[in-house]
Motif scaffolding. Structure first.
Motif, PDB file in Angstrom:
ATOM      1  N   ASP A   1       2.865  -0.967 -11.981  1.00  0.00           N
ATOM      2  CA  ASP A   1       3.552   0.071 -12.760  1.00  0.00           C
ATOM      3  C   ASP A   1       2.647   0.628 -13.854  1.00  0.00           C
ATOM      4  OD1 ASP A   1       5.934   0.196 -11.416  1.00  0.00           O
ATOM      5  OD2 ASP A   1       6.941  -1.278 -12.660  1.00  0.00           O
ATOM      6  N   GLU A   2       2.026  -0.277 -14.592  1.00  0.00           N
ATOM      7  CA  GLU A   2       1.164   0.154 -15.692  1.00  0.00           C
ATOM      8  C   GLU A   2      -0.021   0.966 -15.172  1.00  0.00           C
ATOM      9  OE1 GLU A   2       2.012  -0.107 -18.681  1.00  0.00           O
ATOM     10  OE2 GLU A   2       3.621  -1.584 -18.559  1.00  0.00           O
ATOM     11  N   LEU A   3      -0.586   0.524 -14.048  1.00  0.00           N
ATOM     12  CA  LEU A   3      -1.735   1.239 -13.490  1.00  0.00           C
ATOM     13  C   LEU A   3      -1.343   2.651 -13.048  1.00  0.00           C
ATOM     14  CD1 LEU A   3      -4.714   1.012 -12.609  1.00  0.00           C
ATOM     15  CD2 LEU A   3      -3.888   0.234 -10.378  1.00  0.00           C
ATOM     16  N   CYS A   4      -0.170   2.778 -12.407  1.00  0.00           N
ATOM     17  CA  CYS A   4       0.266   4.104 -11.947  1.00  0.00           C
ATOM     18  C   CYS A   4       0.586   5.021 -13.117  1.00  0.00           C
ATOM     19  CB  CYS A   4       1.484   3.946 -11.036  1.00  0.00           C
ATOM     20  SG  CYS A   4       1.124   3.180  -9.439  1.00  0.00           S
ATOM     21  N   PHE A   5       1.215   4.495 -14.159  1.00  0.00           N
ATOM     22  CA  PHE A   5       1.532   5.335 -15.306  1.00  0.00           C
ATOM     23  C   PHE A   5       0.304   5.607 -16.172  1.00  0.00           C
ATOM     24  CE2 PHE A   5       5.923   4.157 -14.366  1.00  0.00           C
ATOM     25  CZ  PHE A   5       6.542   5.384 -14.538  1.00  0.00           C
ATOM     26  N   MET A   6      -0.753   4.855 -15.955  1.00  0.00           N
ATOM     27  CA  MET A   6      -1.997   5.131 -16.656  1.00  0.00           C
ATOM     28  C   MET A   6      -2.822   6.180 -15.903  1.00  0.00           C
ATOM     29  SD  MET A   6      -4.940   2.400 -17.846  1.00  0.00           S
ATOM     30  CE  MET A   6      -5.168   1.794 -16.181  1.00  0.00           C
TER      31      MET A   6
ATOM     32  N   LEU B   1       0.830  -1.206   0.000  1.00  0.00           N
ATOM     33  CA  LEU B   1       0.000   0.000   0.000  1.00  0.00           C
ATOM     34  C   LEU B   1       0.867   1.259   0.000  1.00  0.00           C
ATOM     35  CD1 LEU B   1      -2.724   1.430   0.218  1.00  0.00           C
ATOM     36  CD2 LEU B   1      -2.579   1.160   2.714  1.00  0.00           C
ATOM     37  N   GLY B   2       1.861   1.294   0.874  1.00  0.00           N
ATOM     38  CA  GLY B   2       2.738   2.464   0.906  1.00  0.00           C
ATOM     39  C   GLY B   2       3.493   2.648  -0.397  1.00  0.00           C
ATOM     40  N   ASN B   3       3.928   1.548  -1.010  1.00  0.00           N
ATOM     41  CA  ASN B   3       4.688   1.658  -2.251  1.00  0.00           C
ATOM     42  C   ASN B   3       3.817   2.124  -3.405  1.00  0.00           C
ATOM     43  OD1 ASN B   3       6.069   0.249  -4.844  1.00  0.00           O
ATOM     44  ND2 ASN B   3       7.599   0.715  -3.294  1.00  0.00           N
ATOM     45  N   LEU B   4       2.561   1.696  -3.445  1.00  0.00           N
ATOM     46  CA  LEU B   4       1.663   2.162  -4.505  1.00  0.00           C
ATOM     47  C   LEU B   4       1.418   3.660  -4.399  1.00  0.00           C
ATOM     48  CD1 LEU B   4      -0.987  -0.702  -4.685  1.00  0.00           C
ATOM     49  CD2 LEU B   4       0.775  -0.161  -6.360  1.00  0.00           C
ATOM     50  N   ILE B   5       1.273   4.164  -3.169  1.00  0.00           N
ATOM     51  CA  ILE B   5       1.096   5.606  -2.986  1.00  0.00           C
ATOM     52  C   ILE B   5       2.342   6.353  -3.445  1.00  0.00           C
ATOM     53  CG2 ILE B   5       0.738   7.416  -1.272  1.00  0.00           C
ATOM     54  CD1 ILE B   5      -0.896   5.416   0.350  1.00  0.00           C
ATOM     55  N   ALA B   6       3.515   5.797  -3.142  1.00  0.00           N
ATOM     56  CA  ALA B   6       4.761   6.453  -3.535  1.00  0.00           C
ATOM     57  C   ALA B   6       5.023   6.337  -5.031  1.00  0.00           C
ATOM     58  CB  ALA B   6       5.930   5.841  -2.756  1.00  0.00           C
ATOM     59  N   ARG B   7       4.484   5.311  -5.670  1.00  0.00           N
ATOM     60  CA  ARG B   7       4.764   5.082  -7.091  1.00  0.00           C
ATOM     61  C   ARG B   7       3.845   5.883  -8.012  1.00  0.00           C
ATOM     62  NH1 ARG B   7       5.224  -1.089  -9.023  1.00  0.00           N
ATOM     63  NH2 ARG B   7       5.566  -1.242  -6.775  1.00  0.00           N
ATOM     64  N   LEU B   8       2.654   6.229  -7.537  1.00  0.00           N
ATOM     65  CA  LEU B   8       1.710   6.967  -8.376  1.00  0.00           C
ATOM     66  C   LEU B   8       2.282   8.290  -8.877  1.00  0.00           C
ATOM     67  CD1 LEU B   8      -1.159   7.175  -9.561  1.00  0.00           C
ATOM     68  CD2 LEU B   8      -1.891   8.179  -7.385  1.00  0.00           C
ATOM     69  N   PRO B   9       3.022   9.072  -8.070  1.00  0.00           N
ATOM     70  CA  PRO B   9       3.558  10.344  -8.583  1.00  0.00           C
ATOM     71  C   PRO B   9       4.562  10.194  -9.716  1.00  0.00           C
ATOM     72  CG  PRO B   9       3.519  10.347  -6.189  1.00  0.00           C
ATOM     73  CD  PRO B   9       3.215   8.956  -6.617  1.00  0.00           C
ATOM     74  N   ALA B  10       5.103   9.009  -9.944  1.00  0.00           N
ATOM     75  CA  ALA B  10       6.063   8.841 -11.040  1.00  0.00           C
ATOM     76  C   ALA B  10       5.444   9.232 -12.381  1.00  0.00           C
ATOM     77  CB  ALA B  10       6.569   7.399 -11.079  1.00  0.00           C
ATOM     78  N   GLY B  11       4.159   9.011 -12.528  1.00  0.00           N
ATOM     79  CA  GLY B  11       3.474   9.405 -13.746  1.00  0.00           C
ATOM     80  C   GLY B  11       2.874  10.792 -13.687  1.00  0.00           C
ATOM     81  N   MET B  12       3.046  11.488 -12.544  1.00  0.00           N
ATOM     82  CA  MET B  12       2.460  12.809 -12.375  1.00  0.00           C
ATOM     83  C   MET B  12       3.469  13.939 -12.530  1.00  0.00           C
ATOM     84  SD  MET B  12       0.011  12.086  -9.044  1.00  0.00           S
ATOM     85  CE  MET B  12      -0.600  13.773  -9.019  1.00  0.00           C
ATOM     86  N   PHE B  13       4.701  13.719 -12.072  1.00  0.00           N
ATOM     87  CA  PHE B  13       5.671  14.815 -12.033  1.00  0.00           C
ATOM     88  C   PHE B  13       5.944  15.398 -13.418  1.00  0.00           C
ATOM     89  CE2 PHE B  13       7.229  13.118  -7.820  1.00  0.00           C
ATOM     90  CZ  PHE B  13       6.883  14.252  -7.106  1.00  0.00           C
ATOM     91  N   SER B  14       6.145  14.539 -14.408  1.00  0.00           N
ATOM     92  CA  SER B  14       6.514  15.027 -15.735  1.00  0.00           C
ATOM     93  C   SER B  14       5.403  15.880 -16.341  1.00  0.00           C
ATOM     94  CB  SER B  14       6.850  13.852 -16.656  1.00  0.00           C
ATOM     95  OG  SER B  14       7.179  14.298 -17.941  1.00  0.00           O
TER      96      SER B  14
END
Length: 492
Positions: free
Chosen positions: A254-259, A123-136
């Motif tokens: 990964d795919e879900l967060c970048f989507m 759960l913590g890692n998914l929250i931290a991984r979601l911004p990877a697709g947001m910052f750019s």
């Protein structure tokens, strides 16, 4: 360790109990009452192997075989209870009957999350991984809105990507040597401060060079996906089927967060204010890393010193990184070419279908518990990537969307198989560094694919020609894999 309370006593007459005093003198001679030296020696051996209660029971005037019949079951029961207590770290004698134990889940994903601590760190890692697709996306919208230049916004974003690709392996090496919590938390804090500095510079319309300086300070962001995969590899080191399921789940995540990340960033920037996407991404990133690193029980052990070769020099690793580089070109070119071909707000949802196809395929691939060879995955990718080219020739956006969904199904199995090979080739003490090198190679390939696809989209007679790059890059990756036999003899 205390022994179980075994209270039943042997049948027969029970004289007054004796204490652990010197041996009882011989009884008067009589029929069936005299015990010779051999009998005393045998009974002494029996007493040494029976439960403590056996020492406290009085001697009876029965034959040795009668005593053995009474004490042997007690000794066996005591030993079985001690073994069960040691195996389950429970109090003596409290064994759970077989019929009361809950059956193991048959679904591999449900079984995966029965591992203690798995749900919390995921759960913590998914929250931290979601911004990877947001910052750019957030930085492009924020800078373009403040300076009126998409060229400047793209250059700043590319500079952050390049510097991050160079520093990520070093951050990962520090994580391997000193631990995830000790390195990831300060590295994340520094990266978040860099994002906030970039936000303030853009809001104040500071000189352009300050934007580049600020974005370089964000390059300390740790590879959150790699740290999560390292935890699974540590927890499931003796279960290859479960590791396969875990890798498939991580790729689907990964795919879900970048989507979802770009969609969420664009929504926040348009609905609130241009800096809202960066603020939300920074808050999510820091919160997620803190929650993730707080789960210390699942953190892999650190390896401050190792005699193993660096992952980059491990046999087979350079060739595998070349395959990742070519694979990244598939993703980068497909994104840019599709944006240029559609040239409308529909481009975002159409590209999201590719990520959706990859996410679904990753979950199915993990459920099968079977892993295909990397060459087979790359061959399937090369074939499926020709479908968008054929759809673009028809001019139908609906058909293009369907083919992108189908082409995306080759992405997750390829990445799961590739990351599994990275885990097999890389020593466990350097796992974060090895997986971060793979991500760095992917990012380099994405940059090459994006630049090549953009150039072809601008200079070719039609943007349709840009769709030649994804299947070509996939074919190159397949040839590299076949020529080098990457991972063919990788040690488990």
């Amino acid at each position: 360790m205390p022994h179980p309370d075994l209270t039943h006593a042997p049948a027969g007459p029970t004289p007054a109990p004796h204490t652990e005093a010197p041996p009882t003198p011989e009884t008067p001679d009589g029929p069936g009452t005299h015990e010779g030296p051999e009998t005393h020696e045998a009974l002494g051996a029996q007493t040494a192997h029976t439960a403590p209660e056996a020492h406290e029971r009085p001697e009876t005037h029965e034959a040795p075989w009668a005593q053995t019949a009474h004490t042997a079951p007690e000794a066996h029961e005591a030993r079985a209870a001690r073994a069960a207590a040691e195996a389950h770290e429970a109090s003596p004698g409290r064994r759970t009957p077989e019929h009361t134990r809950a059956p193991a889940p048959t679904n591999p994903y449900r079984r995966l999350f029965t591992v203690p601590g798995a749900r919390a760190f995921t759960l913590g890692n998914l929250i931290a991984r979601l911004p990877a697709g947001m910052f750019s996306v957030s930085s492009v919208v924020m800078i373009a809105g403040a300076y009126g230049s998409y060229a400047l916004a793209g250059a700043v974003s590319a500079a952050g990507l390049v510097v991050g690709a160079l520093t990520a392996p070093w951050i990962a090496r520090l994580v391997d040597r000193h631990g995830q919590a000790r390195i990831a938390v300060p590295a994340t804090v520094w990266a978040v401060l860099g994002q906030l500095t970039l936000l303030l510079c853009a809001h104040a319309q500071a000189p352009a060079w300050t934007l580049f300086a600020a974005t370089m300070t964000t390059a300390t962001a740790p590879n959150t996906g790699g740290m999560s995969r390292a935890r699974w590899a540590h927890l499931l080191k003796d279960d290859p089927d479960a590791r396969h399921t875990a890798n498939a789940f991580e790729q689907a995540a990964d795919e879900l967060c970048f989507m979802l990340g770009p969609v969420l960033a664009a929504l926040l920037c348009s609905a609130l204010f241009p800096e809202a996407g960066t603020l939300a991404a920074a808050a999510l990133f820091l919160t997620g890393v803190l929650l993730f690193t707080a789960q210390r029980t699942t953190e892999p052990p650190v390896a401050p010193r190792t005699t193993a070769l660096p992952p980059l020099r491990t046999p087979g690793m350079p060739a595998l990184l070349a395959v990742f580089l070519a694979t990244g070109a598939v993703f980068g070119s497909m994104e840019v070419v599709t944006l240029a071909y559609v040239d409308s707000p529909a481009a975002g949802p159409i590209l999201a279908l590719q990520a959706a196809g990859s996410c679904a395929a990753g979950l199915v691939y993990g459920h099968t518990r079977r892993s295909a060879g990397l060459a087979s995955c790359l061959a399937a990718m090369a074939v499926l990537m020709t479908l968008p080219l054929l759809a673009a020739l028809t001019g139908s956006l609906l058909l293009l969307a369907g083919t992108l969904l189908a082409a995306g199904t080759a992405t997750a199995p390829t990445m799961v198989t590739g990351m599994t090979l990275v885990q097999r080739l890389t020593p466990s003490a350097q796992l974060n560094e090895g997986m971060t090198l793979a991500v760095t190679a992917l990012l380099g390939g994405i940059a090459i694919g994006s630049a090549t696809g953009g150039w072809l989209a601008d200079h070719a007679p039609t943007t349709t020609y840009g769709y030649l790059i994804p299947p070509t890059a996939a074919a190159v990756a397949f040839v590299l894999r076949a020529a080098t036999r990457t991972g063919h003899r990788a040690p488990r």
